[in-house]
Structure formats: C-alpha cells, structure tokens
Scaffold this active site. Sequence first.
Site: not given
Length: 497
Positions: A203, A403
């Site tokens: 991320e 995820e």
Amino acid sequence: MNLDRRTFTLMAGLGLAEAALARDIVPGQPQPGAISRPTMQTFPRGFRWGVATAAYQIEGAPDADGKGKSIWDVYAHTPGNMANGDTGDVAIDHYHRYREDIQIIRELGANAYRFSISWPRIFPGGTGRLNEAGMDFYSRLVDTQLEAGIEPFVTLYHWDLPQALQDRGGWQSRDTAKAFADYAAAVVRRLGDRVKHFFTLNELQNFVDMGHQGTSVMVQGKEQRIELAPGLKLSTRDLNQVAHHAVLAHGLAVQAMRASGPRNLQVGPADVLFAAVPVSDTPANVRAAEQATKRYNDRFLDVMLTGRYDDRYLASAGPDAPRFTDEDMRAIGSPLDFVGVNIYVPKYYVEAADNEAGYTEIPTSLSHPRMGSRWHSFCPEVMYWGPRLVNSIWKPEAIYITENGCAADDTITANGRVLDTDRLMYLRTVMSYLHRAIAEGAPVKGNFAWSAFDNLEWTGGYGVRFGLVHVDFATQKRTLKLSAEWYRRAAEMNAVV
Ligand code: FCB
C-alpha cells in the site's frame, strides 16, 4: 469481454470439473457432504486461497534476537497515537507461536500465506550487518509453511521502516530507496530457494500519504481522519518526493532481486487500488471509470506499471512535482510478473461527464452501509470493477488480490463460537464479484483474505478485529470464526459456497 448467460454457466461448469480433477474428485460424483451444482461459481484450477498478515501487527517480540526498532515501535509508544495506548509489543505473540499459527492457517484451508518480513529484524540499523538470528526466524517460518503444504508469499515492506533510517530522513531521503533494494536482495538470497513470490511494498499510497501528511475520507457524511507512522505533516511538494522515493524503492528492489535471485522469481508490488466504480456498465461510464482510476493511482500503480508519470499529474502538480531522472524512471518501470492490489473500498462511484477529466465523482450517500471499521463503506462491487479496470488500463500479466476483508464486533458465545455473520456475508459477496471478474477475463491468480488472525489494527489498536481466527489477547487463545469455516469450505470446493 462480455459473456452471455449460457457461456458463463458453461465456463463455471468447466471450472468445477477442473477444480474437482485438481483434488482427485470425480466430476459429477457428489462427494460426501459436498454441494456440486453445474452453475456453482468455481475458480480456475490452481487458484490461490490465501490469507494475509503483517509483521508488526502479529509478531510481538520487539527486541528479540537482536531486532532493531521500527518506526511503529516508536510511534506506538508515543502517547496519543494509538487507541487505548495499544502497542505491538506482544500482539498475537506470533514470533513465538508461529508453528501453532501455521497449523491454524492449514486448518483454514488456505493453500497460500502472505506474511511480511520486519526489515529491522534483518538489518537492525537499516543497512550494514545482516542479523542472522532475525533471518533465521523467517527461514524457519518458510520451512514450517512448506511442510504444511502452504505456499509462502513474502511482503518485504509492510510499513515497519527501521527507525535508524527514519532518523536519517526516512522516505524523504533517496538513500532509503537504495537501502530497501539492498535489504530486498539480501532476503531473496536467503529465501529465494524456497519462496517464489515476493511483494515489494505494501500500500504505497497509504503509507506515503497517511504517514507523511494524513488523509481524510468521508463516510456517512462524517470526515474520518487517518494517520500512520511516522506521523509527519509534510508539504505537498515534500510528499510528492516521498512518493517518488517509494516507487523508486520498488523499482530498485525489483532490479536488485532479479540480479540476486533465481531465474523464476515472481515479483510485484502489493499496492492499494484506488478504484472508481462506474454507476452502470455502459461504454461511456466504463471509460469514465478507467480515466478516474488511472488518475487516482497516478503517483503509484500507474507509474510502476507504465514507467512514466502521467502528463496530467505533472501538469497539475506544477512546482510541487517530484524531481527525478530518466534512470529513476527506467528502474520504476522495471517489468513485473504480476500486480498485487489490496481492495477494500473504491475511491468514488463515478459517471461519465462532458468535462476536462471525463468523469464526475459521486460520494457515498449518508445512509450508505459500512463495515466495522470507520473508513469502510460497504461497496462490494469494487471486487469486480477493481480487477476488471486494472486489466483494461494496465494489462498486467497476472493479478493477485493481496488483501480484502472487514472488521466486525466479534464476541464469543457461551459455547465458544464466534458467529460473525457480517464477515461471512462480506466474504461471500466479494468472492462472488471476484469470480465474475475472472470469468470475464481478468487474470486473477489468487486472493488473500485480510486477515488470518485478529491483530493490531495500526492506530485502531486491538479493538478492531479483522481476523478469520479470533484471538483472545489476554490468553492468546485462537478460535476459528464462522467466517473461517466458510473460507475453509470455499477453498476446499475452489468455489463460492
Ligand atoms: C490495510 C493494511 C493492513 C490492514 C488492513 C485492514 O490498509 O495493509 O495492514 O491494516 O488495511
């Protein structure tokens, strides 16, 4: 690619047969207790049913075996940063309980496990001498997974920068990108004989923006502010330079890993996808969503996947644009084997518009439902649109959903169960949307549910539970939730069940 109902059903049916063959099940012969219907949403053969975790959120043992401090050790110990003053000092004590935890992941039916390596366990000072004891922990962790028949997927950076590097400027310094490449190469030299898939950074957009300026999102009409370590408040110009160093770290690491690892190494990022969901599937709205999605990811996914900054980004940043060289851009655009994307929420719903951008953003309405965490609007269709748009915009070789998941207010019943119907609903719905994306041609090779275990949800602390497995933080007892039972069944059938 648009499929009519008949072709779709046929594909699903073929997928079922393949999955059955993969597991030595005779197609068409129901197994004891198995549901098998020709229209079942079955995933392609070899699909990875994974679960994910990150080092700081689960390991504990913050100074065991020579580990150095990370920015999270320091940030969590600074009063006022964490809910209830929680820290990762103990977490779920995974550092000491990893054997038991790998057995639990096996019980979950997962055939792949995405975990992260704590950089300061390997290089306590960020660079320099490799800490053998720290490396040995991950080597044992990998062996334990392989013995359990679980394929390891390693994330090299899930936000826990060595504090020693932060003290020298952290991501504001170009040297951090170079240090990351050296660390990545060292890990690949030690684990590359057993681990095939490596994710560079997790991320990028979130750790850069939330960690170096702070971000706000609107949920149910309320502004939700999100900050992460190291908790800086940089100007936009400095922030854009940090973003550049993050993608540079990714690119230099890809080059260094290829130079030091085996030939068949598979490398890619595990970025967060900022997707736009079109209000309907018309060519104009889909085009609008593509333009918006490219725009929302212009400093990160877009530059990693194209090797150049979008002209519109550079023009809109003006004097705040990052400084970079041609050589930087060649590294950043290094060829990848796959792209990993974390998908929880879209950035916006969008519709086509006759304006310069080509789209209008539609904020979620006041009563739009949300999941357990305060930022999590429930927009499950992003698990269809996300992979579809990634595929149409950047055409990667392969995609992993690195995820997805949700938090819930889990409680233990009198007879010891955790009946998390909201998470069950969430998983079943998003996996169904993901199935649709794959059936229509998105090359998604696997999904990693966040998370295997309840853990330290960053500044949200231990009160925000994302696990398929419940953890009693006082006793460290692990209990499989109802959603875990669902995931196991789905993995076993390779289908939405
Ligand atoms: C993602 C993070 C992960 C976890 C989930 C809920 O942004 O990568 O560590 O906290 O959110």
